[in-house]
Structure formats: C-alpha cells, structure tokens
Design a protein around this motif. Structure first.
Motif, PDB file in Angstrom:
ATOM      1  N   ARG A 305       0.829  -1.205   0.000  1.00  0.00           N
ATOM      2  CA  ARG A 305       0.000   0.000   0.000  1.00  0.00           C
ATOM      3  C   ARG A 305       0.866   1.259   0.000  1.00  0.00           C
ATOM      4  O   ARG A 305       0.512   2.261  -0.628  1.00  0.00           O
ATOM      5  N   LYS A 306       1.998   1.235   0.724  1.00  0.00           N
ATOM      6  CA  LYS A 306       2.905   2.378   0.715  1.00  0.00           C
ATOM      7  C   LYS A 306       3.464   2.598  -0.688  1.00  0.00           C
ATOM      8  O   LYS A 306       3.553   3.741  -1.165  1.00  0.00           O
ATOM      9  N   TRP A 307       3.849   1.502  -1.338  1.00  0.00           N
ATOM     10  CA  TRP A 307       4.363   1.606  -2.701  1.00  0.00           C
ATOM     11  C   TRP A 307       3.310   2.207  -3.637  1.00  0.00           C
ATOM     12  O   TRP A 307       3.612   3.097  -4.443  1.00  0.00           O
ATOM     13  N   ALA A 308       2.081   1.735  -3.515  1.00  0.00           N
ATOM     14  CA  ALA A 308       1.006   2.248  -4.372  1.00  0.00           C
ATOM     15  C   ALA A 308       0.750   3.722  -4.096  1.00  0.00           C
ATOM     16  O   ALA A 308       0.537   4.514  -5.029  1.00  0.00           O
ATOM     17  N   GLU A 310       2.889   5.972  -2.886  1.00  0.00           N
ATOM     18  CA  GLU A 310       4.005   6.784  -3.364  1.00  0.00           C
ATOM     19  C   GLU A 310       4.071   6.809  -4.884  1.00  0.00           C
ATOM     20  O   GLU A 310       4.325   7.851  -5.490  1.00  0.00           O
ATOM     21  N   SER A 311       3.822   5.665  -5.523  1.00  0.00           N
ATOM     22  CA  SER A 311       3.907   5.589  -6.984  1.00  0.00           C
ATOM     23  C   SER A 311       2.780   6.350  -7.671  1.00  0.00           C
ATOM     24  O   SER A 311       2.951   6.816  -8.796  1.00  0.00           O
ATOM     25  N   GLY A 312       1.650   6.467  -7.001  1.00  0.00           N
ATOM     26  CA  GLY A 312       0.519   7.151  -7.612  1.00  0.00           C
ATOM     27  C   GLY A 312       0.391   8.617  -7.252  1.00  0.00           C
ATOM     28  O   GLY A 312      -0.535   9.297  -7.707  1.00  0.00           O
ATOM     29  N   ARG A 313       1.346   9.115  -6.450  1.00  0.00           N
ATOM     30  CA  ARG A 313       1.246  10.498  -5.995  1.00  0.00           C
ATOM     31  C   ARG A 313       1.279  11.488  -7.157  1.00  0.00           C
ATOM     32  O   ARG A 313       0.549  12.483  -7.165  1.00  0.00           O
ATOM     33  N   TRP A 314       2.091  11.206  -8.179  1.00  0.00           N
ATOM     34  CA  TRP A 314       2.210  12.148  -9.296  1.00  0.00           C
ATOM     35  C   TRP A 314       0.895  12.245 -10.072  1.00  0.00           C
ATOM     36  O   TRP A 314       0.552  13.323 -10.584  1.00  0.00           O
ATOM     37  N   VAL A 315       0.145  11.139 -10.127  1.00  0.00           N
ATOM     38  CA  VAL A 315      -1.152  11.159 -10.817  1.00  0.00           C
ATOM     39  C   VAL A 315      -2.131  12.047 -10.052  1.00  0.00           C
ATOM     40  O   VAL A 315      -2.822  12.884 -10.644  1.00  0.00           O
TER      41      VAL A 315
END
Length: 331
Positions: A305-308, A310-315
C-alpha cells in the motif's frame, strides 16, 4: 467485501466520558429520539461526539479492509485456473477497490480527510480486518475467501445497511448488491474443488482448516468482552452483536460445508437445544496480536500500500493541478 461489525481500538472510558460531557443534553435526547424513530442521520445533522468518532472509525476500517482485501486475491489473477476464472477475479478485485472508494467518501462526510485515513493505515494507527493478514497459499484459499469470508462480510454488511447513518447505509446497499455476485463466484469455485479429484478435495480441506480460526475471529470478540456495544447498538452504529452475527453465519454456512463431506477443525462445533451454535473459543490473544500489526502478512500488505501511495502520488498531483486550472476564471 469485508465489513465493519467490530470496531478496533475503541477509546478508553475516561476519554469517552469527558467528551460526552460536552454534548448538549437536549440535543442528545432529540438525536436519540430520531434514532429510535428510525430516521437517518445525515452529514449536516447534529450528532454526539462519540457517535461521530465511532462511526468514522467503523467506516474507515471497513474502507481499509476493502482495499487490503483485494491484495491476496489480486496476486492470483494471473494464476487462476482458466480464462473465465481470471476474468471473474479481475472483476471482483476491481469491485473491492471501488467499494473502498465508496466507503472513504462516506467516512469523509464525517469530517476526516482521506489523506489522513490513508496515513493512519500506513502508520499502523488505523486497523483493517484480521482475515487479510493471512496468505493465500493455493487457489483453494482464494475460493475460501470468495465463498466464506465474503459470506461473513455479507452477514455484517446487510445488518449495517439498516443502520442510522445515511451515507454509510447507501454505500452498503450498492456494496451488498455487488457482493452477492462475488459470493456466487466464490461458491462456484469452492464447489468445483470440493466435488473434484481427491487432490482437489484435499487442497480445499487444507485451506478450510487454515482459514477457519480467522473466520471465527472475523466478527470480533464475544459480546461479554465488549465495553461499548450496548451504546453503539442503541445508536444503530452496530445493528447486531458480534455473537449474533457469528451465530447467523454458522447457521447459514456450516451445513453447506458438511453437505459437501468436508470437515471443520473444531470438535466442539454443534448446535445446542436452543438452536445456537457452540464452538471452541478461538485464540483471542492471537486475534488482538494480528489486528495490532502482528499478522503474518501485515508488513507485506502495508508495504504494498505504501508503494502504491508513493507511486501514484504524481497522478493525484496532476489531477489536482488540472482541476484547479479548469476552475480558474478566464481573463
């Protein structure tokens, strides 16, 4: 999929008492009269401090459980047996994530921002259902999740859909409709294994043995150990007690399991003369260890969930900038 009957980490009695002192007695009386009359409470209505807090916690934890619950099944999408099973599992996982979104929306109406809810999940402050702390070792585990855990959740959600808070009830109406299809999908896959080859039957029996205690834990500790259930049921935050929901689940699904010639890892499981199920008391120390971050897959699930996040923050940032730009007046 996964519902909110038991509310974890309830406040201590002194804190609860201190906050209730600030509630206007006359407004509290009017509020409780509305609840008794069957009225729905809406976001703009006055509500007691403790009602708002417990309801926020309930819906938030339900939302977290939907999101976290998609993870063990999601890992089996590419390994599901056959194209149709893969398609069904994709649709189910997509639905569960959508349920999480509906529930986060409902929780936000009580004043807590989604970002704060996600941060509390990732930090371990906010909990999610015990059953999603366990691995799905085989395809049979996925069928047990789809059949029996979804069934347990439906027992919970159908009850809470009749509760007092309008936004939560409306979200649950849609969720329950979709969950009925998930249950059929899980039941079909479970039956296929249970009536299949000796190897398939053994695989589903082993999965059933692994999941039975987490399923018994799912509804929360016995009513005798619950401090706040009476008030929460009076306010229709909870619509049935932990023991009532557990008994309802056993009544509906234990006979179905036994009809297939499968067994359950509890020699004490039986109905008494009054028609209520008797069973060996699950290990409640293990239950509290799991929901407080000590589950076998908790670190892995939170890491994903942390990865998701952080990875989706730019969107999310791009969407917010785009929305803000469209809202600016044209010169």
């Amino acid at each position: 999929m996964y519902g909110g009957g038991y509310i974890f980490d309830e406040p201590n009695r002194r804190q609860q008492h201190d906050e209730q002192l600030h509630d206007d007695p006359e407004k509290l009386q009017q509020f409780e009269a509305r609840i008794t009359a069957g009225a729905k409470i809406e976001p703009g209505d006055w509500m007691p401090t403790e009602y708002r807090r417990q309801l926020t916690r309930l819906i938030e934890q339900h939302a977290h459980s939907e999101i976290m619950g998609a993870l063990p099944e999601g890992t089996w999408i590419t390994r599901a047996p056959g194209f149709k099973r893969k398609l069904a599992l994709i649709a189910k996982v997509q639905d569960e994530v959508g349920h999480g979104q509906l529930l986060y929306n409902a929780a936000e109406t009580l004043g807590k921002r989604r970002e704060a809810m996600i941060n509390d999940l990732l930090s371990g402050k906010s909990k999610y259902s015990n059953v999603f702390n366990y691995p799905a070792e085989t395809w049979a585990d996925v069928t047990v999740i789809g059949f029996l855990i979804d069934a347990a959740a439906i027992v919970n959600q159908v009850a809470n859909a009749k509760g007092s808070y309008g936004p939560y009830c409306r979200a649950l109406e849609r969720i329950c409709y979709e969950e009925s299809f998930h249950l059929k999908q899980g039941h079909d896959a479970f039956i296929e294994l249970a009536t299949g080859t000796a190897m398939q039957r053994d695989m589903v029996q082993q999965a059933l043995n692994r999941w039975w205690q987490p399923i018994m834990h799912f509804f929360g500790p016995p009513d005798k150990n619950s401090v706040h259930s009476e008030k929460l049921m009076q306010w229709k935050v909870k619509m049935a007690s932990n023991d009532e929901m557990r008994n309802q689940f056993l009544d509906a699904y234990v006979p179905k399991i036994w009809e297939l010639g499968l067994t359950l890892p509890d020699e004490q499981l039986r109905k008494d003369e009054a028609g209520r199920w008797q069973y060996a008391d699950p290990d409640w120390d293990l239950f509290f260890k799991v929901i407080n971050g000590g589950g076998p897959c908790n670190a892995e699930r939170v890491k994903v969930r942390k990865w998701a996040e952080e990875s989706g923050r730019w969107v999310r940032t791009a969407l917010m900038h785009s929305t803000h730009a469209r809202a600016l007046p044209v010169a």
